[in-house]
Design an enzyme around this catalytic site. Structure first.
Site, short mmCIF file in Angstrom:
data_model
loop_
_atom_site.label_atom_id
_atom_site.label_comp_id
_atom_site.label_asym_id
_atom_site.label_seq_id
_atom_site.Cartn_x
_atom_site.Cartn_y
_atom_site.Cartn_z
N LYS A 13 0.86 -1.18 0.00
CA LYS A 13 0.00 0.00 0.00
C LYS A 13 0.90 1.23 0.00
CE LYS A 13 -1.74 2.78 2.87
NZ LYS A 13 -1.62 4.01 2.07
N GLU A 25 11.14 16.25 13.99
CA GLU A 25 11.41 16.07 12.57
C GLU A 25 10.45 17.00 11.82
OE1 GLU A 25 9.82 12.61 10.44
OE2 GLU A 25 11.79 12.35 9.53
N CYS A 66 14.05 11.36 5.27
CA CYS A 66 14.22 10.93 6.67
C CYS A 66 15.64 11.17 7.16
CB CYS A 66 13.85 9.45 6.80
SG CYS A 66 14.77 8.40 5.66
N GLU A 75 10.85 1.50 9.55
CA GLU A 75 11.83 2.54 9.19
C GLU A 75 11.12 3.87 9.39
OE1 GLU A 75 14.84 1.88 8.67
OE2 GLU A 75 14.69 -0.27 8.33
#
Ligand code: NAD
Length: 498
Positions: A197, A403, A306, A272
């Protein structure tokens, strides 16, 4: 005119539009995906460079997810299990060949949906995705069991490595093709079927990759795509009883939720997740090189990466020199649409995301920091945000700890190694770090003390399919790439022959 979050709903229902420069095959595939989505519930995917509707994709409901997983399971137990390791190797190489032949087309899907400059997508993302299939094509013939020396000499005990069966892959919007390859290639090498997905914002390249897999000789159903939102389609997929393992890339928020659900269902999961990555510059570094790399990695793909080196920690002695170089680099960035070859930085993925990025910057502006560059772009249309430098925020401010996932580079100074390590490790994340120094003793000592999954020394952002990738702490569980990624899609069976 800057497009706001509230404008987006209206734009979503306008006539579909593609940027000039889209290939005819890209236009044709988009039209095909649009017509497939016409039959049921659907989601609008916008081009972030224009704010215009690019395509609708189907919102796959729980019943369709169930059908897809059952079909994948049949394909796994039927045809795919009968493929020898040599045949698996051959189809993975063929798929890599096809991806190379369709490199520009694949790059355009990701550029149009995520806003990343198309030339970079082809040179970086498509190349890395192909490399995944090439590397893992070498694995099926090298997955070995063992013989176990037990007490009775007339018994033979051996182990073999079996695939899990159907695995679910959930991927984010920032590296759609690359993430699909990172998940699919090792899972297929290990003999599994995959239902993937992609993010609802970026489905096109994954849908096309699944078609190319069939063309390469992967039996139909072994790689399936379910498009849709996370909380509906994604949840139906990961909770399906025939899904035997989950591999996820995305935010720590969703990762934490999926880990809890996988734990309750006793399904293996690898995660991750995000990062707030320190990029550390010592006075004995090649300052020009280090500072240029600091700016490149912070602003590459608008910081929606990331492993972006989003927090520079520079030694006080070279702070001004480093800042000069960063400012020069930043001033030369050309913000523009993804298919315009002059653009070196694209827009942010959505209006909501741009607003979130901006709220961090505005919050920092009200605090101790000074903003020396950037902010919302004055460029017309799209979700553009200028490369932004936030100087000297405190360690406790959200702009330093969170982040942000945008083109926002934090610059802070440090005085000595202990101060540096304490502050770098205070983060809840532990994905990557950069280290710039010519002192080899310091390289070993700092690399050893940093609580992260990867340290780049006098370089940044290098990647290879055979080098394990993943984070510590809240940045993840398990590793993608390298041998670890095959291992996580296998389980050991012991056969005891009397
Ligand atoms: P996200 O967590 O919002 O979504 C990721 C995927 O999860 C999407 O496909 C989404 O639809 C799906 N999802 C959401 N809720 C779900 C649920 N309940 N069940 C199943 N699936 C669900 O992340 P994003 O905004 O798409 O991506 C950005 C994040 O990804 C950043 O934090 C970034 O650091 C991270 N990321 C990490 C890596 C890495 O290798 N560590 C690589 C790329 C991106």
């Amino acid at each position: 005119m800057t497009i706001t979050s509230s404008d987006v709903q209206e734009h979503a229902f306008e006539q579909r539009r593609t940027q000039p420069g889209a290939l005819p095959e890209v236009e044709a595939f988009i039209a095909e995906v649009e017509s497939r989505a016409a039959k049921g519930e659907r989601i609008a995917s916008l081009d972030p460079a224009t704010g215009q509707l690019l395509v609708h994709v189907a919102e796959t409901n729980a019943e369709e997810v169930d059908r897809t997983v059952r079909h994948a399971h049949d394909a796994f137990t039927g045809s795919w299990k009968r493929f020898s390791p040599f045949e698996r190797e051959r189809v993975l190489h063929r798929l890599a060949d096809l991806m190379e032949q369709h490199a520009t087309e694949l790059a355009q899907y990701d550029a149009l949906e995520s806003g990343k400059p198309v030339g970079y997508v082809e040179a970086v993302d498509v190349a890395l995705a192909v490399e995944q299939f090439r590397y893992y094509a070498g694995w099926p013939t090298k997955i070995l069991g063992s013989v176990v020396p037990v007490a009775s000499a007339d018994h033979l005990v051996y182990t073999k490595k079996d695939p899990l069966g159907v695995v679910a892959a959930i991927t984010p919007w920032n590296f759609p093709l690359c993430q699909a390859a990172i998940k699919i290639a090792p899972a297929l090498a290990a003999g599994n079927a995959v239902v993937i997905k992609p993010s609802e914002l970026t489905s096109l390249s994954t849908l096309r990759l699944a078609e190319l897999a069939v063309e390469a000789g992967v039996p139909e159903g072994v790689v399936s795509v379910v498009t849709g939102r996370g909380e509906t389609t994604g949840a139906a997929l990961t909770s399906h009883p025939l899904v035997r393992g989950i591999t996820f890339t995305g935010s720590d928020r969703v990762g934490r939720q999926l880990a809890a659900e996988a734990g309750a269902a006793l399904k293996p999961i690898s995660l991750e997740l995000g990062g707030k990555n320190p990029n550390i510059i010592f006075p004995d570094a090649d300052v020009q090189k280090a500072a240029t790399a600091a700016a490149v990695t912070a602003f590459f793909y608008s910081g929606q990466v990331c492993f972006a080196g989003s927090r520079v920690l520079v030694h006080r002695d070279v702070r001004d020199d480093v800042l000069d170089v960063i400012h020069q680099y930043t001033d030369a960035i050309v913000v523009g649409p993804s298919l315009d070859s002059a653009s070196t930085m694209g827009p942010l993925v959505s209006a909501q995301h741009r607003d979130k990025v901006n709220s961090y910057v505005e919050q920092a502006r009200r605090g101790a920091a000074s903003i020396t560059r950037g902010g919302i772009s004055s460029r017309d249309g799209g979700f553009f945000y200028d490369p932004t430098i936030v100087l000297d925020p405190t360690d406790a401010e959200a702009v330093t700890t969170d982040e942000i996932f945008g083109p926002v580079l934090i610059v802070q100074t440090f005085d000595d190694d202990d101060d540096l390590i304490a502050r770098a490790n205070a983060s809840r994340y532990g994905l990557t770090a950069g280290l710039w120094t010519s002192d080899v003793t310091r390289v070993h000592s700092i690399a050893d003390r940093l609580e992260v999954g990867r340290v780049w020394v006098n370089t940044y952002a290098d990647w290879a399919a055979n080098a394990p990738w993943g984070g510590s702490k809240q940045s993840g569980l398990g590793r993608d790439c390298g041998p670890d990624a095959v291992e996580k899609f296998l389980e050991t069976k012991t056969v005891w022959v009397g």
